[in-house]
Structure formats: structure tokens, C-alpha cells
Design a protein around this motif. Structure first.
Motif, mmCIF file in Angstrom:
data_model
loop_
_atom_site.group_PDB
_atom_site.id
_atom_site.type_symbol
_atom_site.label_atom_id
_atom_site.label_comp_id
_atom_site.label_asym_id
_atom_site.label_seq_id
_atom_site.Cartn_x
_atom_site.Cartn_y
_atom_site.Cartn_z
ATOM 1 N N GLY A 169 53.856 81.712 3.244
ATOM 2 C CA GLY A 169 52.897 80.657 3.534
ATOM 3 C C GLY A 169 53.082 80.073 4.926
ATOM 4 N N CYS A 170 52.232 79.123 5.248
ATOM 5 C CA CYS A 170 52.236 78.553 6.592
ATOM 6 C C CYS A 170 52.986 77.230 6.671
ATOM 7 C CB CYS A 170 50.804 78.368 7.084
ATOM 8 S SG CYS A 170 49.824 77.270 6.039
ATOM 9 N N PHE A 171 53.541 76.738 5.554
ATOM 10 C CA PHE A 171 54.245 75.462 5.608
ATOM 11 C C PHE A 171 55.583 75.643 6.292
ATOM 12 C CE2 PHE A 171 57.107 72.191 4.027
ATOM 13 C CZ PHE A 171 56.346 71.045 4.204
ATOM 14 N N ASP A 172 55.846 74.815 7.299
ATOM 15 C CA ASP A 172 57.100 74.872 8.039
ATOM 16 C C ASP A 172 57.813 73.527 7.894
ATOM 17 O OD1 ASP A 172 58.581 74.325 10.883
ATOM 18 O OD2 ASP A 172 58.702 76.443 10.291
ATOM 19 N N PHE A 173 59.084 73.588 7.512
ATOM 20 C CA PHE A 173 59.838 72.371 7.229
ATOM 21 C C PHE A 173 59.923 71.475 8.461
ATOM 22 C CE2 PHE A 173 63.833 69.984 6.959
ATOM 23 C CZ PHE A 173 63.665 69.353 5.749
ATOM 24 N N ALA A 174 60.326 72.020 9.604
ATOM 25 C CA ALA A 174 60.483 71.212 10.815
ATOM 26 C C ALA A 174 59.127 70.723 11.335
ATOM 27 C CB ALA A 174 61.213 72.008 11.892
ATOM 28 N N ALA A 175 58.131 71.613 11.326
ATOM 29 C CA ALA A 175 56.818 71.241 11.855
ATOM 30 C C ALA A 175 56.134 70.181 10.998
ATOM 31 C CB ALA A 175 55.933 72.467 11.961
ATOM 32 N N SER A 176 56.518 70.069 9.727
ATOM 33 C CA SER A 176 55.875 69.093 8.847
ATOM 34 C C SER A 176 56.162 67.660 9.274
ATOM 35 C CB SER A 176 56.344 69.302 7.405
ATOM 36 O OG SER A 176 57.726 69.003 7.270
ATOM 37 N N PHE A 177 57.201 67.456 10.113
ATOM 38 C CA PHE A 177 57.525 66.109 10.570
ATOM 39 C C PHE A 177 56.700 65.702 11.781
ATOM 40 C CE2 PHE A 177 61.327 67.294 8.218
ATOM 41 C CZ PHE A 177 61.609 66.135 7.511
ATOM 42 N N PHE A 178 55.916 66.616 12.325
ATOM 43 C CA PHE A 178 55.146 66.300 13.529
ATOM 44 C C PHE A 178 54.121 65.192 13.259
ATOM 45 C CE2 PHE A 178 51.464 67.042 16.323
ATOM 46 C CZ PHE A 178 52.078 66.850 17.552
ATOM 47 N N LEU A 228 53.747 61.332 14.787
ATOM 48 C CA LEU A 228 52.533 60.747 15.349
ATOM 49 C C LEU A 228 52.210 59.411 14.682
ATOM 50 C CD1 LEU A 228 50.172 63.851 15.722
ATOM 51 C CD2 LEU A 228 51.496 62.690 17.502
ATOM 52 N N ILE A 229 52.409 59.347 13.356
ATOM 53 C CA ILE A 229 52.156 58.089 12.649
ATOM 54 C C ILE A 229 53.098 57.001 13.138
ATOM 55 C CG2 ILE A 229 52.244 56.957 10.403
ATOM 56 C CD1 ILE A 229 51.327 59.596 9.167
ATOM 57 N N TYR A 230 54.402 57.349 13.308
ATOM 58 C CA TYR A 230 55.360 56.366 13.815
ATOM 59 C C TYR A 230 54.993 55.928 15.233
ATOM 60 C CZ TYR A 230 58.750 56.433 10.006
ATOM 61 O OH TYR A 230 59.367 56.266 8.803
ATOM 62 N N VAL A 231 54.576 56.880 16.065
ATOM 63 C CA VAL A 231 54.170 56.535 17.430
ATOM 64 C C VAL A 231 52.982 55.577 17.405
ATOM 65 C CG1 VAL A 231 53.130 57.451 19.543
ATOM 66 C CG2 VAL A 231 55.077 58.626 18.502
#
Length: 402
Positions: A160-169, A173-176
Motif C-alpha cells: 500500500g501507499c501508507f508511509d509511517f514517517a510521511a503520515s506525520f507531514f 502542517l496542522i501544528y504550524v
């Protein structure tokens, strides 16, 4: 009498316009949240009373009963949810089944709690063998971290396309966004506080100039030109760059004031500065008090001897004369009370009529509470959702409770 009527019309017209505009703003903002909730509740009920995971568990049970064998994937049973769910009964998912006892079907992608970031942003659901008639066979993984681990493990097995590290991107953005919003708000309020201090200092110098003019001439100035000031930048407020008002000619006990009010730092109330004839400077706080002050100035320009302001316990007070403003204020309070009474009591009266004759029963008490809540929602510009549907959606899709 004519001017008094004009004064009342002006005041009430502005009150009505301000209420309607505020209500429309609240309504528009609320709809950004309410309309998606309506749609979510609508689609949630389309999938009820059986959720998609529950349907897949039933299909698996029927397949095993008919073929007496275990399927290798959901595609084998012609599932329409094969792209969204994964069968975890194979040996490659042994680690997941050890961490989450009884897992049979799991979601490939996590769900997101609206704009909430890590560590509470994501959650997911998996299916197990139901235990009893009341069990739906669904279990929830509320942990954001574990949700990402499960989905990353499934993506590794299924390509699949789900990536553990990329999921925090997206969480970053929400925190920013929220941190930028907070920083912007804090800096804006600090600038507003500085502007407020600067305005007070300038009004103090303006007051001193007016008192000095009175000592020379025996009267207060009626315009800035009489003060002999060539550059009036120092006699302007720091918010709108507007010149201070010379008000001695109105005979209301005030020699100067800021031309427009502003919102108070760190709050939503209105403020303005007023310099009185005795040399004191008063900070008028609150929209009602500020509006009342400028309404009196408006009336004094058209009808002399309306009354005078004076200082009492650090607050601006008013003594009425020709213009019976106290009567106007009593009318304001009566109309406000009548309006709120209609808004908040009408649903309650309808509930009482509907349950009339039954006495004080639990249904009647609940009806009164819901009617009062409905009134508050209407007053705040909110479209109340069906109570059961609203809390079902919140529990199911926002907080992750099932």
C-alpha cells in the motif's frame, strides 16, 4: 420629542443591525462545521445498523460455512471493500494478531479526527469474531501511534501507499497552522496594547493643551486649529490615525475623546478614551457604554443641553437633562428582555403544550432541556442536529468511541 424619537430609532436600528450581522457571522462560521456534520450523520445512517466491517465479517462467516475453508483475501469473496479493508488471517499478519487479539479484518488507512494532530489525530477500527448478540465484532485502536504502526504494517504486506514517517507531514502542517495562529494573535494583541498606551499618552498631551488654552483664553478650544497646532499627528489615535474630537462646544462635560472605539487587547470588548472638563481621563469599557457615549454626542450636536458626563468611582456617569435618556435605556432593556423571552421560552411553551396534563415526568424534563438547548443553538446561529445522530457521529467519527 422629534429628536428623542430619532435618537431611539438610531439606537434601536443599530442594535438590530448589529445583532443580525453578528448572527449571520456566527451562522456562516457554524455552517462550516455543521454542514459536514449533517453529511457525516447522513452517510453514517446509510451504513447503519450494520457497519462495513460488520458486513464483511458476516460475508466471511457465510463463505466459511458454504466452502468449509478460509479465504486468502477479501477479493476471494468478491468484497467491494477489498481496497479499504484487509483480511488478517494469514501467517504474515501473526504479529498484528498477537498485538490485537482476535483481529480478522482491519482498515488499510487510518481515520482522522478532523483537525486534531498527533498524538490524538488518527485512529482505526478492526473486526473480530462477535461475542454474543450485542457485540458488533468491532474494536477500536484509539492510540495514534499504534494506528500508524498497524497501517504501516498492513501497507508493507499489501504494497500500500501508507508511509509511517510521511503520515506525520499533515500533523506538522496542522501544528504550524495553529502555532502561527497563536503567534499572530499574541503579536497582534501586543501591538494593540502598545497602540492603546500610545493613544492614551497622546490624549493626555491633548488634554494638557486644552487646559493650557483655557488658562489663556478662559474657554476650551472647539477645534484643533484653535490650539495652533500645525502638525496634528500627535493628536491622533494610534489605531485609525484619526484626529481627536474637540467636544467642549457640545456642553456635555467632555472636552475631547477618540473619534472611534477599538477592541480591547486580549478581549472582544470595545474601548474609547474620554477627557472631561476637570482634566480627568476615563476609559469607557464595553460596547453598550461606548455606544451610549457616542449616541449622546450625536444627540448633543442636534439638541443642546441633553445632559452632562461626570466621573464617579473611576467610571463615566451621565446626568440627563432635556433628553430623557434613562427612558430610552429602560426601553432598550425591555425590548432585549422581550426578545430573549420569546427566543428562549417559545420552544419550552411548545414542549409544555405537547406534554401538557402529564405532570412533571422524565420525558417532560428532557423535553424542556432539549428545548432550551435548541433555543441556545438558534440564538448562536447553529442548526441543531438530530440529538441522537449528532452524538452518534461525534462518538463514532470524531472521538473514536464505538
Amino acid at each position: 420629542m422629534k429628536l428623542r424619537n430619532e435618537f431611539i430609532k438610531r439606537r434601536h436600528k443599530r442594535l438590530i443591525v448589529r445583532f443580525l450581522s453578528t448572527w449571520l457571522v456566527l451562522f456562516t462560521i457554524n455552517q462550516a462545521f455543521v454542514i459536514p456534520l449533517f453529511l457525516s450523520v447522513f452517510f453514517l445512517y446509510l451504513n447503519e445498523p450494520k457497519s462495513q466491517i460488520g458486513l464483511e465479517l458476516e460475508r466471511l462467516a457465510e463463505y466459511k460455512k458454504e466452502t468449509n475453508s478460509e479465504p486468502f483475501s477479501l477479493s476471494e469473496i468478491n468484497s467491494s471493500e477489498a481496497n479499504n479493508l484487509v483480511l488478517t488471517t494469514s501467517s504474515s499478519y501473526l504479529e498484528l494478531r498477537r498485538r490485537h487479539i482476535g483481529m480478522i479484518v482491519a482498515e488499510k488507512k487510518p481515520r482522522r479526527r478532523l483537525l486534531l494532530p498527533f498524538p490524538i489525530g488518527l485512529w482505526t477500527v478492526f473486526g473480530v469474531d462477535p461475542e454474543g448478540d450485542e457485540d458488533t465484532g468491532q474494536r477500536v485502536i484509539l492510540s495514534d501511534w499504534e494506528t500508524r504502526r498497524v497501517c504501516a504494517y498492513i501497507a508493507k504486506q499489501e504494497g500500500g501507499c501508507f508511509d509511517f514517517a510521511a503520515s506525520f507531514f499533515s500533523d506538522a502542517l496542522i501544528y504550524v497552522f495553529w502555532i502561527s495562529t497563536i503567534v499572530f494573535y499574541v503579536r497582534r494583541q501586543k501591538r494593540k496594547k502598545i497602540a492603546e498606551t500610545t493613544t492614551l499618552e497622546r490624549l493626555s498631551r491633548f488634554r494638557d493643551a486644552c487646559l493650557a488654552f483655557r488658562d489663556r483664553t478662559g474657554r476650551f478650544p472647539t477645534t484643533l486649529n484653535e490650539l495652533g497646532v500645525e502638525e496634528t499627528a500627535e493628536f491622533r489615535d494610534a489605531f485609525y490615525r484619526r484626529e481627536f474630537l474637540c467636544l467642549s462646544s457640545l456642553n456635555v462635560g467632555v472636552i475631547g475623546a477618540t473619534s472611534k472605539p477599538w477592541r480591547a487587547p486580549w478581549g472582544f470588548g470595545r474601548r474609547t478614551y474620554v477627557a472631561l472638563e476637570d482634566g480627568s481621563i476615563v476609559t469607557v469599557r464595553g460596547r453598550r457604554a461606548v455606544d451610549f457615549f457616542y449616541d449622546v454626542l450625536w444627540a448633543a450636536e442636534r439638541w443642546k443641553n441633553v445632559g452632562r458626563f461626570y466621573l464617579s468611582t473611576s467610571r463615566l456617569q451621565f446626568t440627563e437633562r432635556e433628553l430623557k435618556i434613562g427612558r430610552v435605556l429602560r426601553i432598550d432593556r425591555f425590548l432585549t428582555f422581550a426578545f430573549l423571552t420569546v427566543v428562549f421560552l417559545t420552544p419550552t411553551i411548545l414542549v409544555t403544550i405537547y406534554f401538557g396534563g402529564g405532570g412533571v415526568t422524565p420525558r417532560y424534563v428532557w423535553g424542556i432541556c432539549l428545548a432550551f438547548g435548541f433555543s441556545i443553538c438558534l440564538f448562536l446561529g447553529i442548526i441543531p442536529l438530530p440529538i441522537v445522530g449528532f452524538y452518534t457521529f461525534i462518538a463514532h467519527s470524531v472521538w473514536g468511541w464505538i
